[in-house]
Design a protein around this motif. Structure first.
Motif, short mmCIF file in Angstrom:
data_model
loop_
_atom_site.label_atom_id
_atom_site.label_comp_id
_atom_site.label_asym_id
_atom_site.label_seq_id
_atom_site.Cartn_x
_atom_site.Cartn_y
_atom_site.Cartn_z
N LYS A 168 0.84 -1.21 0.00
CA LYS A 168 0.00 0.00 0.00
C LYS A 168 0.87 1.25 0.00
CE LYS A 168 -4.03 -1.24 2.52
NZ LYS A 168 -4.45 -1.33 3.92
N ALA A 186 1.08 4.08 -2.80
CA ALA A 186 0.69 5.45 -2.46
C ALA A 186 1.79 6.43 -2.86
CB ALA A 186 0.39 5.55 -0.98
N ARG A 214 2.10 9.44 -5.83
CA ARG A 214 2.52 10.82 -5.59
C ARG A 214 3.74 11.19 -6.44
NH1 ARG A 214 1.49 9.25 0.02
NH2 ARG A 214 -0.45 10.25 0.65
#
Lengths: 266, 187
Positions: free
Chosen positions: A176, A180, A184
């Motif tokens: 995860k 993530a 970004r």
């Protein structure tokens, strides 16, 4: 990429080998491991083969499963065999350029290959027939005598169980976090070593924070349920040596002692 | 043993297991996993005592079946591999790194971290070389001299120094982040 870790090769079967005390299985595997390096003639190798075959038969583990487990070790095995074949001094039977294959080399290579083969098959039976939790119980049992020397045997076993339990959880967490950070715009896949190390920071820091927060919560949950360590703890399932355990351990220990004495004396 | 330290040590082991599977070498032939990086950070992050204990648990998990040693090896058979000494070195190195990080009188914590991890990285080799020697000479009956064994290891020196530097800096960064969030007790 991280999803590839498979934890525990344990296969449940209702067999004699599964029911042995985990301590018996651990000790027997260790005796076997040292014993196999002390045997030196064909008769004894046949005996080892029979012992392994009978154990596999009794454990009801499918042979294909065991062979599959050999796959990662195969390159190492081949390397050992080849190294022994080419770099052993003795009577040459094949000679080409700098390559020298000797009679002694072939013997040694063959024996080494067979040894490693049986070693891995027999020791893998330990994890195939014992569930991870039973195994940690067994390790705790074997480490208990070391308590006198301040070895925290119970705590070590507890940490092993916790680690086993939380590997899948933290793998998901890592996945995860990596996704993530990629979303970004983080880039882990290019640049020199310094840039790559830097790119680890946005993964490692959230990962450690999440893991250590969980660790604190787990500690509190354990305390709330009255966990106070080893002192005065009782067990629902106690480890118990049965007669079959005693017999197996005695035989294995006896054979190992005999082999050691033979090696020293002759 | 404090229960919070126990669970944190266990979680550190999990992180190290995961780290061994994150390969950041991307293309270069020498595998660069985070395994040694985490090992060197252990002493800095959770202290010398628990750092060393985390390595003991890691090695035991590997010996009893988790495929967590390099190239997915694991199991009791690893005991007889000549490179098993390096895993014993992990325990010693985590202890030494942590102790140095605690005791060294260097103001800048990053410098202190890097000095500790560099010394730790050297310490790994002591049991590593000794074990290699013993296995080759006693068990496998293929004698190598100590010098030859050291020769085998030369190609690993430079990557190890780089890893140690990275581990020192990352270790202190992570430690500071954890302390800031009250997730780590510092004496």
């Amino acid at each position: 990429m991280i999803k590839d870790i498979t934890i525990g090769q344990y296969i449940y079967k209702d067999s004699v080998v599964h029911k042995l005390d985990p301590r018996t299985k651990i000790l027997a595997s260790m005796f076997f491991m040292f014993g196999i390096f002390l045997i030196n003639n064909i008769t004894e190798y046949i005996f080892v083969f029979l012992l392994t075959a009978i154990t596999i038969y009794l454990s009801q583990i499918p042979v294909m499963k065991i062979i599959k487990g050999l796959k990662p070790i195969f390159p190492l095995m081949m390397l050992t065999v080849i190294m022994n074949m080419f770099f052993t001094q003795g009577a040459a039977i094949f000679h080409w350029a700098f390559i020298n294959i000797t009679r002694e080399g072939i013997y040694l290579a063959g024996f080494m290959g067979i040894r490693i083969f049986f070693l891995i098959i027999f020791t893998s039976l330990l994890t195939l027939t014992t569930s991870p939790i039973t195994l940690t119980n067994g390790i705790e049992g074997l480490l208990t005598p070391l308590k006198r020397f301040k070895v925290p045997s119970h705590e070590i076993a507890m940490m092993m169980s916790i680690a086993l339990r939380f590997i899948p959880t933290l793998i998901d967490e890592t996945d995860k976090i990596m996704k993530a950070q990629k979303a970004r715009g983080a880039d882990f896949e290019s640049g020199n070593i310094i840039k790559r190390t830097k790119s680890l920071v946005p993964i490692l820091i959230p990962l450690f924070i999440s893991a250590f927060t969980r660790a604190d919560e787990l500690a509190m949950a354990m305390e709330a349920r009255g966990y106070r360590g080893d002192e005065g703890r009782t067990r629902f399932k106690e480890l118990k040596y049965r007669n079959i355990d005693r017999i197996i351990l005695t035989i294995f220990a006896f054979v190992l002692v005999f082999l050691i004495i033979r090696k020293i004396a002759f | 043993m404090n229960l919070k330290n126990l669970t944190k040590t266990a979680f550190f082991v999990v992180l190290m297991i995961i780290g061994a599977f994150i390969n950041v070498s991307f293309g270069s032939p020498v595998p660069f996993t985070l395994q040694t990086l985490f090992m060197l950070m252990a002493g800095i992050i959770i202290g010398y005592k628990y750092g060393a204990l985390s390595q003991v648990v890691y090695v035991l998990l590997g010996l009893f079946g988790l495929p967590i040693f390099t190239q997915g090896k694991g199991g009791l058979a690893a005991l007889l591999s000549p490179t098993f000494g390096f895993l014993l070195g992990f325990i010693l190195a985590a202890f030494v790194t942590g102790l140095l990080f605690k005791k060294l009188a260097i103001k800048n914590s990053y410098v202190k971290g890097v000095v500790s991890t560099l010394i730790g990285a050297v310490i790994v080799y002591l049991p590593g070389i000794l074990y290699f020697y013993v296995v080759q000479n006693v068990i496998v009956d293929k004698p190598y001299s100590l010098l030859t064994i050291v020769g085998f290891m030369v190609p690993f020196f430079i990557p190890d120094v780089l890893k140690a530097i990275a581990a020192g800096i990352l270790g202190v960064l992570i430690r500071n982040a954890l302390v800031k969030r009250h997730l780590l007790d510092v004496e």
